[in-house]
Design a protein around this motif. Structure first.
Motif, PDB file in Angstrom:
ATOM      1  N   VAL A 260      66.285  29.893  55.119  1.00 29.06           N
ATOM      2  CA  VAL A 260      66.831  30.427  56.378  1.00 29.06           C
ATOM      3  C   VAL A 260      65.703  30.931  57.276  1.00 29.06           C
ATOM      4  O   VAL A 260      65.693  30.702  58.489  1.00 29.06           O
ATOM      5  N   ASP A 261      64.704  31.654  56.639  1.00 28.88           N
ATOM      6  CA  ASP A 261      63.557  32.133  57.425  1.00 28.88           C
ATOM      7  C   ASP A 261      62.824  30.967  58.060  1.00 28.88           C
ATOM      8  O   ASP A 261      62.428  31.021  59.233  1.00 28.88           O
ATOM      9  N   THR A 262      62.612  30.017  57.321  1.00 25.99           N
ATOM     10  CA  THR A 262      61.892  28.836  57.846  1.00 25.99           C
ATOM     11  C   THR A 262      62.656  28.226  59.002  1.00 25.99           C
ATOM     12  O   THR A 262      62.090  27.887  60.040  1.00 25.99           O
ATOM     13  N   VAL A 263      63.985  28.090  58.796  1.00 22.64           N
ATOM     14  CA  VAL A 263      64.806  27.501  59.864  1.00 22.64           C
ATOM     15  C   VAL A 263      64.789  28.387  61.102  1.00 22.64           C
ATOM     16  O   VAL A 263      64.672  27.917  62.230  1.00 22.64           O
ATOM     17  N   HIS A 264      64.895  29.746  60.886  1.00 22.66           N
ATOM     18  CA  HIS A 264      64.904  30.661  62.029  1.00 22.66           C
ATOM     19  C   HIS A 264      63.576  30.637  62.780  1.00 22.66           C
ATOM     20  O   HIS A 264      63.537  30.624  64.010  1.00 22.66           O
ATOM     21  N   SER A 265      62.481  30.605  62.027  1.00 25.90           N
ATOM     22  CA  SER A 265      61.155  30.529  62.662  1.00 25.90           C
ATOM     23  C   SER A 265      61.039  29.248  63.470  1.00 25.90           C
ATOM     24  O   SER A 265      60.524  29.265  64.598  1.00 25.90           O
TER      25      SER A 265
ATOM     26  N   CYS B  89      60.502  29.070  67.481  1.00 25.95           N
ATOM     27  CA  CYS B  89      59.406  28.271  68.062  1.00 25.95           C
ATOM     28  C   CYS B  89      59.954  27.303  69.097  1.00 25.95           C
ATOM     29  O   CYS B  89      59.383  27.124  70.173  1.00 25.95           O
ATOM     30  N   ARG B  90      61.085  26.668  68.733  1.00 27.80           N
ATOM     31  CA  ARG B  90      61.666  25.702  69.664  1.00 27.80           C
ATOM     32  C   ARG B  90      62.129  26.409  70.943  1.00 27.80           C
ATOM     33  O   ARG B  90      61.941  25.912  72.041  1.00 27.80           O
ATOM     34  N   LYS B  91      62.776  27.629  70.771  1.00 25.11           N
ATOM     35  CA  LYS B  91      63.248  28.347  71.975  1.00 25.11           C
ATOM     36  C   LYS B  91      62.070  28.788  72.843  1.00 25.11           C
ATOM     37  O   LYS B  91      62.127  28.732  74.075  1.00 25.11           O
ATOM     38  N   LYS B  92      60.984  29.255  72.171  1.00 25.01           N
ATOM     39  CA  LYS B  92      59.799  29.669  72.923  1.00 25.01           C
ATOM     40  C   LYS B  92      59.217  28.521  73.706  1.00 25.01           C
ATOM     41  O   LYS B  92      58.881  28.648  74.890  1.00 25.01           O
TER      42      LYS B  92
END
Length: 862
Positions: free
Chosen positions: A743-748, A752-755
């Motif tokens: 989940v952390d990996t997916v959230h990171s 990154c994608r949103k940034k």
């Protein structure tokens, strides 16, 4: 007055008047001069009974006879329709017929002549003329007619006047020779005339050439015995043939497929089968196991080989799978049978084959399909004597009966040792001069059909063959397990055959036999003859009379177990091996018994006899000891065991004493045995008690151990469950940790994608703002340029012009209102624009508008 005939209503009522209608005629005879007159209708005839009389031809001999009834003298015209012809006998010399509507004097006739008149025509007849109307001869492809020459001159003169329609049906192969099915449409319109014609000569008109035929004058079509003119040719299919016999005796063989027409001098050979006559026959089918015996009756050449008269041939399926008879061949039949079939020789059986020229008889062993050449070979059956049957087939009643029948039949045939088979064909098989003509009826098919396929609704079992050759083949001998036979032939050669196996005896071979002693004790009073020697586990029983050292007589019953070993050729050297064995064993046992007393012998006679015959047991300690046995070098016989079956003492008192002593010994022995049994029972009882206590204690210990094991097992289960739960929780924790990491990996990755997206949107916004600023800057510059060109004067002029236009539009709009209200436009606008900046413009605009709205002259407005 006679009654009126309904067939002739126009007849005159007078008795002597005869009215002839058209196509009727009558013959009258003058009673004074003998003249004949032909009256042809339509005609009225008055008959005077004194001078004239009506006549008609007699149905028996054709002579003229008087009629009393006038109507009975009326004759009808002869009508010949199309497709028919009339055969007129005794034609007029001028070729004319009586004329109609008059009385005709008789013309001069050619008596004995005959003419053919094709239709259509209709005519009356002169007296003494006869006519026969025949339908034209319609011929199919496989039909023909026979034509006879009545007058060669007339036939030659009128040959081309024959009515001939060529056969237009085209066969499958127009190039086929004469007689083939079909002919081309270009056939000639007349039948070719032979070079020479003579009275009585017969000609053949074939349906392959002519489809319709009417003969000319000078020829006549000959009817058959059934009064039929059209005759049937023979249509041969594949594998069929027919035979034509000439008046000279020559034969002609024709084979299909073709249509066969006979020559005028030939007739079809027929054969009758089942009440049906056949003129065509099936070719003979041959295989590798069937053949024909042929006699050459006339010389001929085929290929590179020349065949001479009298030569004999044997043809089988390998040489000629399909055989068609020919004129130079005569099939040699044997008792009505033509085809020779092979004889099945199963495995283990055989047949005797006799060479008819040198007399040698050979043995042919199976498995084989034996097809002997009838020119040189004959299958024969060997005849055994009754003694041989008894020895070789003991107690076989059927074998004895069959052999007696063969011997009786052989006496009739004059032979002794053999009999040709089958018995019904003996003379034909032995004699080479039995030549018969080919029997066509044997090949005649009961039903001829074309190619077709048929299926049955019921189950059709497969074709089966039952072989029952027990008494038909070569002499076979079954040598069973443990037996042997000696085979000898007439030349003195011998061979020992040991079973199990089946041997086929050559024609000159036989089995040697032995004469063995019988009875108990064994003697030569009655001998048993046999051809079979028991070489394994042979059993010979005997009763031996002995005498002990104390002169006591006794009898011993023994049974010897005998084998034959060593050289097989010596097994049959002693004719009576039973006598040799018993005599030698008796001598040895008597000698041994003579050295001991009766009490000792009675106590140990079994061991003593076995030691005497078989010898002492030999062998190392701890091993099973063997005896050497009793061997006979004369014939390889070995006694490997002796069974002593009983002892009989000759003196009854001594026997009683021995029995009493034995009884005392038995009683003492039984008492001691009883005491020993009681001791053994006590020991066994105490031992059982001890074992019971031991078993009880052991059971309690085992029960305690089992309970401990159960408790430990339950503890192990609880511990295993706890370990399982701990392991499960640990595994679940690991899984949750892995899931959180995921989940952390997916959230990171999502952050990154949103940034990146926000940064990209910022860049895009900045670019848009830059573009918008550039656009506003350009528009500002342009507006500034435009602003510089606007002066106060221009602005005032534009404003005045705009106001003026506005007032003008308003005045035009208010004009209808002014008309309705009775006020001028200037007044209405003045009220509306009073106090505004356009008030000064109203005067100029109103004047102009008023002028435009003024009515023209002559409208009559008041």
């Amino acid at each position: 007055m006679p009654a009126e005939n309904p067939r002739y209503p126009e007849r005159d009522r007078e008795r002597n008047d005869l009215i002839l209608t058209p196509r009727q005629f009558a013959w009258g005879k003058d009673l004074t001069k003998g003249y004949l007159t032909v009256y042809v209708g339509p005609y009225k005839l008055t008959v005077s009974e004194m001078t004239e009389q009506l006549v008609v031809p007699s149905p028996d001999d054709g002579q003229l006879q008087s009629v009393n009834d006038l109507l009975g003298a009326v004759q009808q015209y002869t009508d010949v329709t199309e497709g028919e012809y009339a055969v007129l006998t005794n034609p007029a010399e001028n070729g004319l017929h009586p004329e109609a509507e008059k009385a005709n004097k008789v013309a001069v006739l050619n008596i004995g002549r005959q003419v053919n008149l094709p239709g259509p025509l209709s005519f009356s007849l002169w007296p003494f003329q006869t006519v026969k109307v025949i339908k034209g001869h319609q011929l199919q492809m496989n039909q023909y007619v026979i034509v006879r020459v009545l007058n060669e001159d007339e036939a030659i003169k009128n040959w081309d006047k024959a009515i001939v329609k060529p056969q237009t049906t085209t066969g499958s192969d127009p190039s086929k020779p004469e007689g083939a099915a079909g002919a081309t449409a270009q056939a000639k319109k007349s039948v070719p005339r032979p070079e020479n014609l003579s009275v009585g000569q017969l000609l053949i008109i074939k349906g392959t050439e002519v489809s319709f035929y009417i003969p000319p004058t000078g020829l006549e079509v000959v009817a058959d015995e059934r009064e039929q003119y059209v005759r049937e040719a023979v249509t041969l299919e594949q594998l069929e043939y027919c035979v034509l016999v000439d008046q000279s005796g020559d034969k002609r063989f024709e084979k299909g497929p073709k249509v066969v027409f006979p020559k005028p001098s030939e007739t079809f050979k027929e054969a009758e089968e089942g009440g049906v006559k056949h003129r065509k026959f099936r070719a003979i089918e041959l295989t590798k196991i069937s053949g024909l015996h042929i006699k050459v009756t006339a010389p001929y050449k085929e290929g590179d080989r020349e065949y001479r008269v009298g030569e004999e041939l044997f043809i089988n399926g390998e040489d000629q799978p399909i055989y068609f008879p020919r004129a130079e061949h005569a099939i040699i039949g044997y008792d009505g049978r033509q085809i020779h079939y092979a004889t099945a020789v199963p495995k283990g059986e055989g047949r005797y084959v006799l060479n008819r020229f040198d007399g040698n008889v050979a043995l042919v062993a199976g498995p084989k399909m034996l097809l002997p050449d009838p020119r040189t070979e004959v299958i024969v059956r060997r005849i055994l004597s009754e003694k041989q049957v008894k020895l070789w087939y003991p107690d076989n009643v059927e074998a004895m009966r069959v052999n007696r029948d063969l011997a009786a039949h052989a006496v009739k045939k004059g032979t002794a040792d053999y009999l040709a088979e089958p018995m019904e064909m003996d003379e034909a098989l032995v004699s080479s001069s039995s030549v018969t003509e080919c029997r066509y009826a044997a090949s005649a098919p009961a039903r001829l059909v074309g190619e077709e396929m048929g299926r049955k609704t019921a189950y059709t079992p497969p074709r089966t063959v039952t072989l029952n050759t027990k008494y038909e083949g070569a002499v076979s001998v079954d040598v069973w397990t443990g037996y042997a036979v000696l085979v000898v032939d007439r030349s003195g050669e011998r061979k020992v055959v040991e079973g199990p196996q089946t041997i086929l005896l050559e024609f000159d071979q036989s089995l040697a036999y032995m004469a063995l002693s019988t009875g108990k004790p064994k003697n030569t009073d009655v001998l048993k003859e046999t051809a079979y020697l028991r070489v394994l586990n042979n059993l010979v029983s005997d009763i031996i009379s002995v005498e002990t050292v104390d002169s006591v007589q006794a009898k011993v019953k023994v049974s010897y177990r005998v084998n034959f070993t060593g050289d097989k050729e010596k097994w049959f050297d002693v004719e009576n091996y039973v006598k040799l064995l018993c005599d030698h064993a008796r001598s040895m046992i008597r000698n041994m018994v003579k050295k001991v007393g009766i009490q000792e012998f009675n106590a140990r006679y079994i061991d003593m006899i076995r030691d005497t015959i078989l010898g002492q047991p030999e062998g190392a300690d701890g091993e099973k000891k063997k005896r050497r046995g009793l061997s006979f070098s004369e014939n390889g016989m070995v006694v490997f065991d002796v069974e002593v079956l009983g002892l009989e003492i000759g003196n009854s008192q001594i026997a009683s004493l021995l029995v009493e002593a034995q009884h005392e010994a038995v009683r003492d022995t039984l008492q001691i045995a009883q005491n020993r049994r009681e001791l053994e029972i006590t020991k066994e009882r105490e031992a059982i008690n001890r074992e019971t206590d031991e078993v009880t204690t052991e059971t309690a210990l085992k029960r305690s151990g089992l309970e401990q094991k159960k408790i430990m097992a339950d503890l192990e289960v609880v511990m295993a469950r706890m370990r399982s739960q701990t392991l499960q929780a640990s595994e679940e924790l690991k899984v949750r940790q892995e899931q959180e990491k995921t989940v952390d990996t997916v959230h990171s990755a999502s952050l990154c994608r949103k940034k990146l997206s926000a940064e990209q949107e910022l860049v895009n916004k900045r670019a848009e703002i830059a573009l918008e600023l550039e656009k506003l800057s350009a528009e500002s510059k342009e507006l500034a340029e435009r602003t510089k060109s606007v002066t106060p004067e221009l602005i005032a002029a534009l404003q005045a012009f705009g106001d003026k236009a506005t007032v003008q539009k308003m005045a035009e709009a208010m004009a209808p209102m002014a008309l309705l209200g009775g006020k001028s436009v200037a007044e209405i606008l003045g009220n509306l624009l009073k106090g505004s900046g356009m008030e000064g413009l109203l005067s100029g605009v109103a004047g102009g508008l008023t002028a435009r709205m003024a009515l023209p002259e002559g409208n009559g407005r008041q």
